[in-house]
Scaffold this motif. Sequence first.
Motif, PDB file in Angstrom:
ATOM      1  N   HIS A  77     -31.239 -42.145  38.736  1.00  0.00           N
ATOM      2  CA  HIS A  77     -31.017 -42.534  40.128  1.00  0.00           C
ATOM      3  C   HIS A  77     -31.713 -41.595  41.099  1.00  0.00           C
ATOM      4  O   HIS A  77     -32.092 -40.483  40.741  1.00  0.00           O
TER       5      HIS A  77
ATOM      6  N   ASP B  55     -28.153 -32.984  41.078  1.00  0.00           N
ATOM      7  CA  ASP B  55     -27.681 -34.351  40.844  1.00  0.00           C
ATOM      8  C   ASP B  55     -28.115 -35.241  41.995  1.00  0.00           C
ATOM      9  O   ASP B  55     -27.513 -35.198  43.065  1.00  0.00           O
ATOM     10  N   PRO B  56     -29.168 -36.035  41.810  1.00  0.00           N
ATOM     11  CA  PRO B  56     -29.846 -36.413  40.574  1.00  0.00           C
ATOM     12  C   PRO B  56     -31.264 -35.886  40.432  1.00  0.00           C
ATOM     13  O   PRO B  56     -31.928 -36.192  39.449  1.00  0.00           O
TER      14      PRO B  56
ATOM     15  N   GLU C  78     -26.200 -44.805  42.756  1.00  0.00           N
ATOM     16  CA  GLU C  78     -25.461 -44.435  41.534  1.00  0.00           C
ATOM     17  C   GLU C  78     -24.171 -43.735  41.879  1.00  0.00           C
ATOM     18  O   GLU C  78     -23.128 -43.975  41.271  1.00  0.00           O
ATOM     19  N   GLU C  79     -24.251 -42.819  42.857  1.00  0.00           N
ATOM     20  CA  GLU C  79     -23.097 -41.950  43.130  1.00  0.00           C
ATOM     21  C   GLU C  79     -21.825 -42.729  43.502  1.00  0.00           C
ATOM     22  O   GLU C  79     -20.763 -42.455  42.955  1.00  0.00           O
TER      23      GLU C  79
ATOM     24  N   ASP D 184     -29.932 -38.062  34.160  1.00  0.00           N
ATOM     25  CA  ASP D 184     -29.219 -37.914  35.439  1.00  0.00           C
ATOM     26  C   ASP D 184     -28.838 -36.458  35.573  1.00  0.00           C
ATOM     27  O   ASP D 184     -27.787 -36.037  35.107  1.00  0.00           O
TER      28      ASP D 184
HETATM   29 ZN   LIG Z   1     -26.021 -38.336  39.130  1.00  0.00          ZN
END
Ligand SMILES: [Zn+2]
Length: 745
Positions: free
Chosen positions: A347, A357-358, A394-395, A423
């Motif tokens: 993502h 992240d990410p 995604e989160e 990820d």
């Molecule tokens: Zn992530």
Amino acid sequence: MRLPLAALCLFALTAYAVDAGHVLRGYTPEDSATEVSWEQKFRALPDRDQIRENMRRLSARPHHVGSPYDKDNAEWLLAQLKSYGLDAQIETFSALFPTPKSRQLELLGPDPFTAKLQEPPVSGDPTSSQTSEQLPTYNAYSRDGDVTAPLVYVNYGRPEDYEVLDRMGISVKGAIVIARYGMSWRGIKPKVAAEHGAVGCIIYSDPREDGYFQGDTYPLGPTRPPDGVQRGSVMDMPIYPGDPQTPGVGAVPGVKLIPLDEVKTITKIPVLPISYADATPFLKALGGEVVPEAWRGGLPLTYHAGPSVAKVHLAVSFNWDRKPLYDVIARIPGAKYPDQWVIRGNHHDAWVNGAEDPLSGTSPELEEARSLSTLLKQGWKPERTIIYCFWDGEEPALLGSTEWAETHAAELKEHAVAYFNSDGNGRGYFRAEGSHSLENFVNDVARDIQDPETKMSVWKRVRLVDISRATPQARAEIRSRADLRLPALGSGSDYTVFIDHLGIASVNLGYGGEDAGGQYHSIYDDFYWYTHFQDTDFSYERALAQTAGTMVMRMADADMLPFQFSDQADTVHLYVTQLKTLAAEKRDEAKERNLEISEGVYRALYDPKKQMVPPPVEPVPPYLDFAPLEQASDDLTDAAKAFDAAFTAADGVAPTGLNPDLIRSERLLTDDRGLPNRPWFQHLLYAPGFYTGYGVKTIPGVREAIEQKQWAEAGEQITRAAAAIEREAGLLKQATNLLPAKTTD
Ligand SMILES: [Zn+2]
């Protein structure tokens, strides 16, 4: 998440070194030599400075779903992919994404306190002061709510924690609970709290797991400072991920939306995450008994269970808006099998700046795409179509990948060979989890990647690290098994829709384990922090690009798709054994507890200074009939052995129909009725646990029925899981018949 690879093994057939004589599995000797040479060229291409520059650019401003820089990043990714000469486009969807309107948390009573709910900028860290673009600290998909109630501490807030509270005679009915992060996915905490009658939920980061107990705090060191907060989704994703208003279908223009008040995945009670600085006065206000030792965290106070005398006021409200999602998708058409798709994804959205992240996964992925495009210019032509995906959303709830895959479900079911996900990435050991039919493939690729620090293969390094940490029994397994075990996928990233909903063989991979981490979903997870405390020279960023890119190439170019089923059969056998043990343990536990109650054990433990409630007498679980699963497991073992032998003997010459059969092998493990109470989850071997969230449950229909004492359900699920495993065995027999009869000498 750290994903330890436990190990063990099976066959002496597996080859190791990258030396000249080594033929890749599923390749003719000639094609193998060509592939090895292209792969070696590929692995020389990813450039650490370029990956660093990708991360710097993508993390320069906050880029959550719906923010200006999220769209800007998607457009920049598109422009990069096009500049490499790739055919790329943005696919747009929409999804419900609540953002905070108001947040309030106060301790009332004689020592009032108002929680700060804010992460202050850190001097020297330039992006930490981008306050106007940062999402406030909150848990997405908490419902709106305004509650005032006493407080109870529930440890990690798992079902078993409430059993301990029951024994202490403490109820959370009508209370606000305070749970610490960890041990289960955060969305499980408000879900279980609401099931027990709580009216609100606070989640805090305890320094025992996430703060000064783990190392120096930021900016002196990498770990979470006192005001650091973990944002994150609390949607009930074990029911279904993706847009809450369009379960099972793509959120494209014109789609019918479920009304908000009918959405099942929004929490039942209001939820708010806080820092350990904010949590301290609340924990200090708790009265009642001192909690068991395992419940105590790292703060300088005595942890009590509560309830508090002083009441707590929690009030949150949100903008319930739909926001656009920008998935960036690039395609490299296959020269020989354009209708067979190898898919790679990571993502691009973050909670705030999201360096780790990410972007520590996204930045290498983009560099992989650049490196593959360089190979194309040098004359490499992949046999299968390769699709590179940069997911949005995604989160909050795996939004971008889920909506894309639901939209393209029919095509994907027909064409998708495998999905490779990453990820977040860091310094340390290779880690992967995935479909057991890809276990041997993942091991083989890892044998060919060099570890940047030790210069041994990343496979050898993780194997030795596992040996150093294993129990004597596990050590013996690692040493006697050719392949390291590939743990099953739970949830927590974009592979979920591919494996669990569509039955596409999937792998999640990355590096980590040498750095403390510590800024998960905080404003401090940014370029300054990553380049000071994480993979500072980007050598493991390069290793990720080399590893994932090699997997994509080797799968895309194989003459015979390099699935292998003896590892799968071995693991299925292990799961069946585990289920039998679990059922026996539940029986023994119930018998023992009932006996202790009748013997008067709980009367003997009675302490008038403490509250203690004995457990209720429970019916002893019945014996379950595991015969269908045992039969299916044996049939799979036999079919897998015959298939793998015939596959090896074929020397990479693929008969017509073999690869399409292999593509279907993971689909056959699904059932379109899905799991009990969650039809979206259709894989009968793997699912995220209904009460763990990230953690996997294997043969989930059966395992969760046993755990939840649904004995009739367990029996039905045994039949369904056995049927899926028999289908797999049947497919392998059919595929074996396509291959030339094996001559034994
Ligand atoms: Zn992530």
